[in-house]
Design an enzyme around this catalytic site. Structure first.
Site, PDB file in Angstrom:
ATOM      1  N   GLN A 122      72.173  22.119  29.957  1.00 33.75           N
ATOM      2  CA  GLN A 122      71.939  20.732  29.579  1.00 33.75           C
ATOM      3  C   GLN A 122      73.053  20.177  28.702  1.00 33.75           C
ATOM      4  O   GLN A 122      73.342  18.993  28.761  1.00 33.75           O
ATOM      5  CB  GLN A 122      70.595  20.595  28.851  1.00 33.75           C
ATOM      6  CG  GLN A 122      69.421  20.837  29.753  1.00 33.75           C
ATOM      7  CD  GLN A 122      68.100  20.731  29.023  1.00 33.75           C
ATOM      8  OE1 GLN A 122      68.045  20.641  27.802  1.00 33.75           O
ATOM      9  NE2 GLN A 122      67.016  20.758  29.770  1.00 33.75           N
ATOM     10  N   CYS A 158      75.147  27.564  30.823  1.00 35.65           N
ATOM     11  CA  CYS A 158      74.781  28.071  29.506  1.00 35.65           C
ATOM     12  C   CYS A 158      73.316  28.487  29.638  1.00 35.65           C
ATOM     13  O   CYS A 158      72.887  28.851  30.731  1.00 35.65           O
ATOM     14  CB  CYS A 158      75.009  27.020  28.421  1.00 35.65           C
ATOM     15  SG  CYS A 158      74.103  25.469  28.668  1.00 35.65           S
ATOM     16  N   ARG A 183      75.997  22.617  26.704  1.00 35.28           N
ATOM     17  CA  ARG A 183      77.223  23.416  26.685  1.00 35.28           C
ATOM     18  C   ARG A 183      77.814  23.610  28.080  1.00 35.28           C
ATOM     19  O   ARG A 183      79.021  23.468  28.269  1.00 35.28           O
ATOM     20  CB  ARG A 183      76.974  24.784  26.036  1.00 35.28           C
ATOM     21  CG  ARG A 183      76.665  24.717  24.552  1.00 35.28           C
ATOM     22  CD  ARG A 183      76.276  26.071  24.012  1.00 35.28           C
ATOM     23  NE  ARG A 183      75.011  26.501  24.624  1.00 35.28           N
ATOM     24  CZ  ARG A 183      74.452  27.683  24.434  1.00 35.28           C
ATOM     25  NH1 ARG A 183      75.037  28.583  23.661  1.00 35.28           N
ATOM     26  NH2 ARG A 183      73.312  27.986  25.006  1.00 35.28           N
ATOM     27  N   HIS A 186      73.229  38.664  32.185  1.00 34.57           N
ATOM     28  CA  HIS A 186      74.136  37.638  32.694  1.00 34.57           C
ATOM     29  C   HIS A 186      74.274  37.779  34.206  1.00 34.57           C
ATOM     30  O   HIS A 186      73.962  38.829  34.763  1.00 34.57           O
ATOM     31  CB  HIS A 186      75.509  37.715  32.017  1.00 34.57           C
ATOM     32  CG  HIS A 186      76.173  39.041  32.155  1.00 34.57           C
ATOM     33  ND1 HIS A 186      75.953  40.082  31.287  1.00 34.57           N
ATOM     34  CD2 HIS A 186      77.031  39.516  33.077  1.00 34.57           C
ATOM     35  CE1 HIS A 186      76.660  41.129  31.663  1.00 34.57           C
ATOM     36  NE2 HIS A 186      77.321  40.814  32.762  1.00 34.57           N
ATOM     37  N   ASP A 233      76.896  31.400  23.730  1.00 36.28           N
ATOM     38  CA  ASP A 233      77.479  31.992  22.530  1.00 36.28           C
ATOM     39  C   ASP A 233      76.662  33.225  22.145  1.00 36.28           C
ATOM     40  O   ASP A 233      76.620  34.184  22.914  1.00 36.28           O
ATOM     41  CB  ASP A 233      77.507  30.950  21.402  1.00 36.28           C
ATOM     42  CG  ASP A 233      78.389  29.751  21.751  1.00 36.28           C
ATOM     43  OD1 ASP A 233      79.609  29.930  21.836  1.00 36.28           O
ATOM     44  OD2 ASP A 233      77.849  28.641  21.940  1.00 36.28           O
TER      45      ASP A 233
END
Length: 170
Positions: A82, A78, A84, A45, A38
């Site tokens: 662990q 994410c 999301r 990324h 989020d």
């Protein structure tokens, strides 16, 4: 059909994913990477990753499933993979399975109606081919990824080393 759970999700190491990405750059793209971070998406990324924030994922699942229907491999992650990431992978698998079962039922009904209309055996048989899709969760998430591949521009985009060195995310 066995039910997938968080504990039975396939895991993929950063090393294995990096090899897949580099090999894919020469051929047709068969891998999709889904980043469900989020607000913590800033700082870099994995190259080519799709960002579907976890808070919007439920509403976006049908779109995501359609967008990824031709992919052989889908990798979710994410920050740490662990909560999301695994949760998103599990929701994706279950919704995709539900949609595929619904489509198969509709196709079977349509075929039966065509056979009834045209006479048994005279109809055109529709063949529904659904490629087997393997869904993974990236081990250690983007935190683990950036430790090894953060500065590798072939594999990581928008990387901000100072954010990671100063301990904002780790």
């Amino acid at each position: 059909m066995a039910t997938t759970t968080i504990g039975t999700l396939n895991r993929l190491s950063a090393s294995a994913l990096s090899k897949m990405i580099l090999a894919e750059q020469v051929g047709d793209p068969t891998i999709a990477i889904v980043d469900v971070r989020d607000d913590d998406y800033i700082g870099g990324h994995i190259k080519g990753a799709l960002n579907f924030p976890s808070r919007t994922l439920d509403a976006m699942l049908p779109t995501l499933i359609r967008q990824l229907q031709d992919k052989q491999t889908v990798v979710f992650h994410c920050a740490l993979s662990q909560q999301r990431g695994p949760g998103a992978a599990l929701r994706y698998i279950r919704e995709r399975d539900r949609l595929l079962a619904s489509d198969a039922k509709k196709n079977k009904k349509k075929q039966q109606e065509q056979q009834d209309d045209e006479g048994a055996g005279a109809g055109h048989e529709q063949k529904t081919v659904v490629e087997k899709q393997v869904v993974y969760v990236l081990d250690r998430g983007f935190v683990g990824w950036q430790e090894v591949y953060g500065t590798d521009e072939r594999l990581t985009e928008g990387y901000r080393k100072e954010l990671w060195e100063d301990g904002y995310w780790g």
